[in-house]
Design an enzyme around this catalytic site. Structure first.
Site, PDB file in Angstrom:
ATOM      1  N   ARG A  38     -30.654  25.537 -13.443  1.00 30.80           N
ATOM      2  CA  ARG A  38     -29.378  26.261 -13.293  1.00 30.80           C
ATOM      3  C   ARG A  38     -29.608  27.707 -12.860  1.00 30.80           C
ATOM      4  O   ARG A  38     -28.769  28.276 -12.161  1.00 30.80           O
ATOM      5  CB  ARG A  38     -28.584  26.211 -14.593  1.00 30.80           C
ATOM      6  CG  ARG A  38     -28.008  24.836 -14.812  1.00 30.80           C
ATOM      7  CD  ARG A  38     -27.165  24.756 -16.039  1.00 30.80           C
ATOM      8  NE  ARG A  38     -26.416  23.508 -16.014  1.00 30.80           N
ATOM      9  CZ  ARG A  38     -25.885  22.924 -17.066  1.00 30.80           C
ATOM     10  NH1 ARG A  38     -26.003  23.481 -18.260  1.00 30.80           N
ATOM     11  NH2 ARG A  38     -25.215  21.802 -16.956  1.00 30.80           N
ATOM     12  N   GLY A 360     -23.511  14.599 -14.846  1.00 31.48           N
ATOM     13  CA  GLY A 360     -23.798  13.887 -16.085  1.00 31.48           C
ATOM     14  C   GLY A 360     -24.861  12.825 -15.901  1.00 31.48           C
ATOM     15  O   GLY A 360     -25.883  13.065 -15.275  1.00 31.48           O
ATOM     16  N   GLY A 383     -18.223  16.909 -17.019  1.00 34.37           N
ATOM     17  CA  GLY A 383     -16.775  16.810 -17.232  1.00 34.37           C
ATOM     18  C   GLY A 383     -15.989  17.293 -16.026  1.00 34.37           C
ATOM     19  O   GLY A 383     -14.989  16.679 -15.637  1.00 34.37           O
TER      20      GLY A 383
END
Ligand code: AMP
Length: 403
Positions: A38, A360, A383
């Site tokens: 990330r 996910g 999500g």
């Protein structure tokens, strides 16, 4: 078409730019970052803003401090590693109030091209409630706002939505970073204006968690493939024995409704024609492949069978756009990963197609099985990517200025 202002459309020279990043990285007990994907993914946007002469103020959440300072969830380790990755100092502003005296002093001392990282935004209780006081605090330290955190785009928080409204109210631009732009281009725009044939593959554990996705995609796709645990509810809806497999009794009628909708819309809906069944939920279990309707009462389905893999791979051939969300079986266990691998291979072999992997578990499966660099886009948000595929408007995307 979502057409949002990006970092290529704003002038940041000499201005204070608040950038919402996703630095929610895993830390070990010694506070070492164990997966820095990330951080690496955030670099292009940060470098662009530095290069354009902005005063770059970074912010992010990390874990769930639940509205109070928790030293083990401080962003200090992120500032240290970002400094190394960028090759320039990222000054950390330790501040239990996030935007308190320390942060303000660090920002006052900035020159063009400098970078400051604020403390974990979730140290403030208002953050996850989109409370006005914290949104105003964040807006008070910046002229412009850039959102590059897709993982939280489905939530309206101070640091991605409230602050944007406050910055806009005082005449500042609110843009998206390169990461957000890519997610919008693929999960938003490519899915809504697909090059055809458009094939969607859905898998994973439960039908119930994918209902709005199935419903929305049936309005758009040419072919819908259903695998994974959710397929057994479709089989059971036709009165077939599913043994000890995952089954959601309450959703059998829904499965039939979706089949009817597919027929009305002219969408080809495929479910497994054979199943790998096991006598235990374990990689060491005894297993075999059985045909449709032949799952023994004392066994459970853990993967699609070989004939189904062929059927699905053939249905994917020739597709120009493919969206995939959810593994075809229990891919975490090597004996039951074959169906997921076969589908990943079919996607990897497509030529000239756009292949989009929802976040996910499907993203994890693709990366873990070695297909990460073969796909056009692997979403970084779990999500958030699911809500995009449901056709919902994401508050974090809505909050950015249109071009
Ligand atoms: P989801 O979060 O709904 O996408 O579900 C992902 C999970 O579904 C993964 O952990 C898979 O192991 C699991 N899964 C996929 N197929 C099956 C199956 N046939 N039986 C049980 N779990 C499954």
């Amino acid at each position: 078409m979502l057409n949002k202002k990006s970092v290529d459309d704003i002038n940041v020279n000499g201005k204070k730019v608040l950038v919402r990043c996703d630095f929610n990285v895993p830390l070990d007990a010694d506070l070492n970052i164990t997966d820095e994907n990330r951080l690496v993914a955030a670099l292009p946007t940060i470098k662009k803003l530095i290069g354009d002469g902005g005063k770059v103020i970074l912010c992010s959440h990390l874990g769930k401090p639940k509205g109070e300072p928790k030293p083990e969830l401080s962003l200090a380790p992120v500032a240290k590693r970002l400094t190394e990755l960028l090759g320039q100092e990222v000054k950390f502003a330790p501040d239990n109030n996030v935007v308190g005296e320390n942060a303000k002093a660090a920002i006052d001392a900035m020159n063009n091209g400098d970078v400051v990282l604020l403390e974990n935004t979730r140290y403030r209780a208002e953050e996850t409630k989109n409370g006005e006081a914290f949104s105003k605090d964040l807006a008070s330290i910046a002229d412009l706002f850039v959102n590059d955190a897709f993982g939280t785009a489905h939530r309206a928080h101070c640091s991605n939505v409230g602050v944007a409204d406050e910055i806009r109210a005082k005449g500042g631009d609110c843009a998206v970073g390169y990461l957000m732009q890519k997610e919008i281009d693929f999960l938003g725009n490519a899915v809504n204006n697909p090059e055809r044939p458009f094939v969607a593959i859905l898998g994973g554990a439960k039908v119930s968690s994918k209902i709005p996705v199935i419903n929305n995609l049936l309005d758009k796709v040419d072919t819908l493939i259903i695998g994974g645990g959710m397929a057994y509810t479709f089989m059971a809806a036709h009165g077939e024995e599913t043994g000890k497999s995952l089954l959601e009794e309450d959703y059998k009628q829904y499965a039939l409704d979706m089949e009817k909708k597919a027929e009305e819309k002219g969408v080809k809906l495929l479910i497994p024609i054979d199943t790998v069944v096991a006598d235990d939920f374990s990689n060491d279990a005894n297993f075999k492949t059985v045909g449709r309707g032949e799952i023994p009462a004392d066994m459970e389905g853990l993967d699609i069978g070989e004939k189904t893999s062929e059927l699905f791979a053939n249905a994917i051939k020739g597709a120009k756009t493919v969206v995939w969300n959810g593994p075809m079986g229990c891919f975490e266990m090597p004996n039951f990963a074959k169906g997921t691998v076969k589908v990943a291979e079919a996607l990897a072999e497509l030529e000239g197609a756009t292949t989009i992997i929802g976040g996910g578990d499907s993203a994890a499966a693709c990366n873990q099985l070695g297909f990460g660099d073969k796909m056009t886009h692997i979403s970084t948000g779990g999500g958030a990517s699911l809500e995009f595929l449901e056709g919902k408007e994401l508050p974090g995307v809505v909050a950015a200025d249109n071009k």
